[in-house]
Design a protein around this motif. Structure first.
Motif, PDB file in Angstrom:
ATOM      1  N   VAL A  60      63.944  29.596 119.575  1.00 24.23           N
ATOM      2  CA  VAL A  60      64.904  30.688 119.811  1.00 24.23           C
ATOM      3  C   VAL A  60      64.757  31.176 121.252  1.00 24.23           C
ATOM      4  O   VAL A  60      65.747  31.389 121.953  1.00 24.23           O
ATOM      5  N   TRP A  61      63.522  31.332 121.704  1.00 28.46           N
ATOM      6  CA  TRP A  61      63.261  31.800 123.068  1.00 28.46           C
ATOM      7  C   TRP A  61      63.854  30.833 124.100  1.00 28.46           C
ATOM      8  O   TRP A  61      64.453  31.251 125.079  1.00 28.46           O
ATOM      9  N   ARG A  62      63.722  29.534 123.817  1.00 26.70           N
ATOM     10  CA  ARG A  62      64.204  28.525 124.764  1.00 26.70           C
ATOM     11  C   ARG A  62      65.725  28.381 124.757  1.00 26.70           C
ATOM     12  O   ARG A  62      66.315  28.108 125.805  1.00 26.70           O
ATOM     13  N   ILE A  63      66.364  28.530 123.594  1.00 21.39           N
ATOM     14  CA  ILE A  63      67.797  28.172 123.511  1.00 21.39           C
ATOM     15  C   ILE A  63      68.698  29.313 123.033  1.00 21.39           C
ATOM     16  O   ILE A  63      69.821  29.055 122.606  1.00 21.39           O
ATOM     17  N   ALA A  64      68.254  30.530 123.098  1.00 21.13           N
ATOM     18  CA  ALA A  64      69.066  31.657 122.600  1.00 21.13           C
ATOM     19  C   ALA A  64      70.458  31.693 123.229  1.00 21.13           C
ATOM     20  O   ALA A  64      71.424  32.088 122.583  1.00 21.13           O
ATOM     21  N   GLU A  65      70.561  31.252 124.471  1.00 23.36           N
ATOM     22  CA  GLU A  65      71.869  31.286 125.147  1.00 23.36           C
ATOM     23  C   GLU A  65      72.856  30.314 124.523  1.00 23.36           C
ATOM     24  O   GLU A  65      74.065  30.433 124.730  1.00 23.36           O
ATOM     25  N   ARG A  66      72.397  29.372 123.718  1.00 20.87           N
ATOM     26  CA  ARG A  66      73.297  28.412 123.066  1.00 20.87           C
ATOM     27  C   ARG A  66      73.982  28.979 121.826  1.00 20.87           C
ATOM     28  O   ARG A  66      74.932  28.393 121.324  1.00 20.87           O
ATOM     29  N   TYR A  67      73.471  30.112 121.315  1.00 20.09           N
ATOM     30  CA  TYR A  67      74.103  30.694 120.128  1.00 20.09           C
ATOM     31  C   TYR A  67      75.527  31.127 120.481  1.00 20.09           C
ATOM     32  O   TYR A  67      75.769  31.784 121.486  1.00 20.09           O
TER      33      TYR A  67
END
Length: 191
Positions: A60-67
């Motif tokens: 989540v920390w690494r890819i939160a911007e993909r949500y």
């Protein structure tokens, strides 16, 4: 109108994408125990389940911007990540010839916590119960492939090999089973 927790989840993911550690901590506090319970049901190991939870929140920390809020609810996105990490751990355990026991029976697990929120625990038990009841309403063939996929972590190809069914049949049964589960659960947050 969306429930406030859904709006809060979206806001938290937006803040996490901006590297807000407090937002990650809040999201962790909200979902870690639920994800731990899901992981433990499949992995049957406290250590592996804790690692799966940590893997989820690291991702989540690494890819939160993909949500993308347009593609689905934040909790659904989070549970999809959790399922993937749990399946990764199951596959790793299988490769290392671990003797992890996997089963469909509902596990009544109390994750380690200094403070137990009884209302949240009751809500989780109720959701689990409703999903299990809905699962029992499915035709045996559809229930079997869903159990193999979600509780034993088998891919569609592995299910086909395990059951002797054609891959297309497995895919169709999974799709139909999930569709029937969604209908049985109504517009709930489970799927």
């Amino acid at each position: 109108m969306k429930p406030s927790s859904a709006v809060d989840d979206v806001a938290l993911l937006t803040q996490i994408a901006q590297r807000d550690q407090t937002a990650l901590s809040l999201l962790y506090d909200r979902y870690a125990r639920i994800i731990y319970g899901l992981a433990f049901k499949s992995l049957r190991s406290a250590e592996e389940s804790e690692e799966a939870v940590l893997d989820v929140f690291a991702q989540v920390w690494r890819i939160a911007e993909r949500y993308d809020v347009q593609k689905g609810k934040a909790d659904s996105w989070l549970f999809t990540l959790a399922r993937s990490r749990i399946l990764d751990r199951l596959r790793k355990l299988k490769r290392s010839n671990s003797t992890a026991v996997v089963s469909i029976e509902a596990v009544e697990i109390q994750p380690k916590a200094d403070c137990v929120d009884l209302f949240e625990e009751a809500s989780i038990k109720e959701r689990r119960s409703q999903v299990m009841i809905a699962l029992q309403t499915l035709p045996k063939e559809q229930r079997l492939v869903l159990e193999l996929a979600y509780y034993q972590g088998l891919s569609q190809g592995e299910i086909a090999a395990h059951t002797g069914l054609a891959l297309g049949t497995v895919k169709t049964r999974i799709r139909l089973g999930l569709s029937k589960l969604k209908s049985a659960l109504g517009s709930s947050e489970y799927l």
